[in-house]
Write an enzyme that holds these catalytic residues in place. Structure first.
Site, PDB file in Angstrom:
ATOM      1  N   TYR A 101       8.145   6.489   1.870  1.00 38.33           N
ATOM      2  CA  TYR A 101       7.359   5.320   2.000  1.00 38.33           C
ATOM      3  C   TYR A 101       7.344   4.995   3.539  1.00 38.33           C
ATOM      4  O   TYR A 101       8.158   5.166   4.334  1.00 38.33           O
ATOM      5  CB  TYR A 101       8.323   4.097   1.507  1.00 38.33           C
ATOM      6  CG  TYR A 101       7.623   2.634   1.637  1.00 38.33           C
ATOM      7  CD1 TYR A 101       6.725   2.035   1.088  1.00 38.33           C
ATOM      8  CD2 TYR A 101       8.012   2.026   2.896  1.00 38.33           C
ATOM      9  CE1 TYR A 101       6.320   0.769   1.169  1.00 38.33           C
ATOM     10  CE2 TYR A 101       7.490   0.608   3.343  1.00 38.33           C
ATOM     11  CZ  TYR A 101       6.634   0.407   2.396  1.00 38.33           C
ATOM     12  OH  TYR A 101       6.044  -1.065   2.676  1.00 38.33           O
ATOM     13  N   GLU A 189       0.044   0.661   4.707  1.00 33.39           N
ATOM     14  CA  GLU A 189       1.098   1.142   3.651  1.00 33.39           C
ATOM     15  C   GLU A 189       0.796   2.219   2.833  1.00 33.39           C
ATOM     16  O   GLU A 189      -0.017   2.450   2.202  1.00 33.39           O
ATOM     17  CB  GLU A 189       1.517   0.032   2.819  1.00 33.39           C
ATOM     18  CG  GLU A 189       2.790   0.092   1.924  1.00 33.39           C
ATOM     19  CD  GLU A 189       3.159  -0.931   0.870  1.00 33.39           C
ATOM     20  OE1 GLU A 189       4.216  -1.526   0.914  1.00 33.39           O
ATOM     21  OE2 GLU A 189       2.296  -1.083   0.008  1.00 33.39           O
TER      22      GLU A 189
END
Ligand code: GDP
Ligand code: MN
Length: 382
Positions: A101, A189
């Site tokens: 992530y 993101e």
């Protein structure tokens, strides 16, 4: 402005962030064509501006044409958390060794940028934050310093990214930061950021929020402005340069300045009325702007009365009053209009409005009285 995944990936690619080749399509046939060009296996992905598409059945691997057809048929029209899928992104499938992530966003409290990295990608980051907060490594980035490879590598290392992937992840972080910073995004993101079995690191998903205040220096954003997904009235307002937000009451509101428009909504609520919208006409209120504002509001069938609340600072009230009168000659309006004008040249303005006073146009001296009258008129007309 939030981008769809495929647009976010196009933006990533401009800054050198590696993504898989793919094509955006709107039909099952075009999905097949894209898959043939890309080569199997492919992933067929729902394009909606909401996360959790995988869990909702909006992301499917397809090994051949039949599977691609089945996937496209299943996903087009699918409702994902209230968003109906109208477009697909077909991309060449990636072999995944590990899912990470990475994100960049603005830390308003700290007045810095914030980078977050975790070796636990592929699941919702909120879940990681709740169950295993130490698995997320954070780095505050001073915009004047930026992010270099060394700092990016140290951050990735703190995030428990395995040694073999450190260089790849660090490079992606640096490129992603440029995308975020030079690309004027409020958020980028990547979840998951993947490691492939042959050691490459690349972005398998993309969430990008662009900073609308920077739109003036990004003509290339224009095609992404998704007017189609707006309500027709919001689209009309946008085209006329007005700040409009639809609400579900019956008192149409026009005010100059966002603060006054919000206060006006509040006052209408306080006196028992229900605002039909928030509409900020901004500074200056020519006949054109007034006509546009009235036009937008009157396309809303729920509107039973209109409240115009203008405080003249630089804006001259007499011009606003003339604007209203001229606009009334151009736009057909059945709902009664209650006007409150105060500030610069308010006296002249009231005289102009008094000359044209009628059943459908009346002026009152205070915001409270005007809000009350507009709310009463709306109730009577219900
Ligand atoms: P989200 O659910 O909306 O976040 O959609 P993602 O784009 O993140 O996809 C969800 C999941 O699908 C990912 O976490 C991956 O596990 C899987 N996935 C997406 N693309 C591929 C791919 O190319 N290959 C494989 N094997 N899995 C993929
Ligand atoms: Mn994702």
């Amino acid at each position: 402005m939030d981008l769809y995944e495929y647009q976010g990936k196009q933006y990533f690619a401009r800054f050198g962030v590696p993504v898989s080749p793919g094509e955006a399509v709107d039909t099952v046939e075009d999905a097949l064509g894209a898959a043939e060009r890309l080569g199997y296996p492919v992933v067929v992905k729902a394009q909606v501006r909401v996360g959790g598409r995988g869990k909702a059945g909006g992301v499917r691997l397809a090994a051949d044409a039949a599977a691609t057809r089945a996937a496209a048929e299943a996903i087009l029209g699918l409702d994902i958390k209230g968003h109906v899928v109208r477009r697909l992104w077909v991309e060449r499938a990636t072999d995944i060794a590990a899912e990470y992530y990475a994100s960049f966003t603005l830390d308003r409290t700290n007045k810095t940028h914030l980078c977050m990295v975790s070796a636990e990608g592929g699941v919702e980051i909120e879940q990681v934050a709740a169950e295993n907060p130490e698995a997320i490594a954070r780095l505050a980035i001073d915009p004047l310093d930026g992010l270099d490879l060394e700092a990016a590598r140290a951050l990735a290392s703190r995030a428990q990214i395995p040694t073999a992937a450190l260089d790849g992840v660090a490079q992606v972080l640096v490129d992603l930061y440029r995308c975020y910073e030079q690309g004027d995004a409020d958020l980028v993101e990547v979840n998951p950021l993947v490691l492939t079995p042959d050691g490459r690191v690349h972005a398998l998903d993309a969430k990008v929020t662009l900073d609308d205040s920077a739109a003036f220096r990004h003509p290339e954003w224009e095609p992404w402005r998704d007017l189609e997904s707006l309500e027709p009235r919001e689209r009309l307002a946008r085209e006329r340069g007005l700040q409009y937000v639809g609400l579900d009451g019956d008192v149409g509101i026009i005010a100059n300045g966002a603060g006054l428009a919000m206060s006006t909504c509040d006052v209408v609520e306080q006196v028992g009325g229900k605002p039909a919208n928030f509409l900020d006409i901004g500074g200056g209120a020519s006949a054109d702007v007034m006509a546009s504002a009235l036009e937008v509001i009157t396309t809303d069938e729920k509107v039973r009365a209109i409240l115009v609340n203008v405080f003249g600072g630089i804006t001259r009230c007499d011009e606003v009053a003339r604007g209203i009168v001229q606009a009334l000659g151009r736009v057909h309006i059945t709902a009664p209009i209650v006007v409150r004008l105060d500030g610069t040249n308010a006296e002249e303005a009231r005289a102009i409005l008094a000359e044209h006073a009628s059943e459908t146009l009346q002026a009152l001296p205070t915001m409270l009285e005007a809000a009350r009258r507009a709310s009463e008129l709306a109730k009577e007309a219900r």
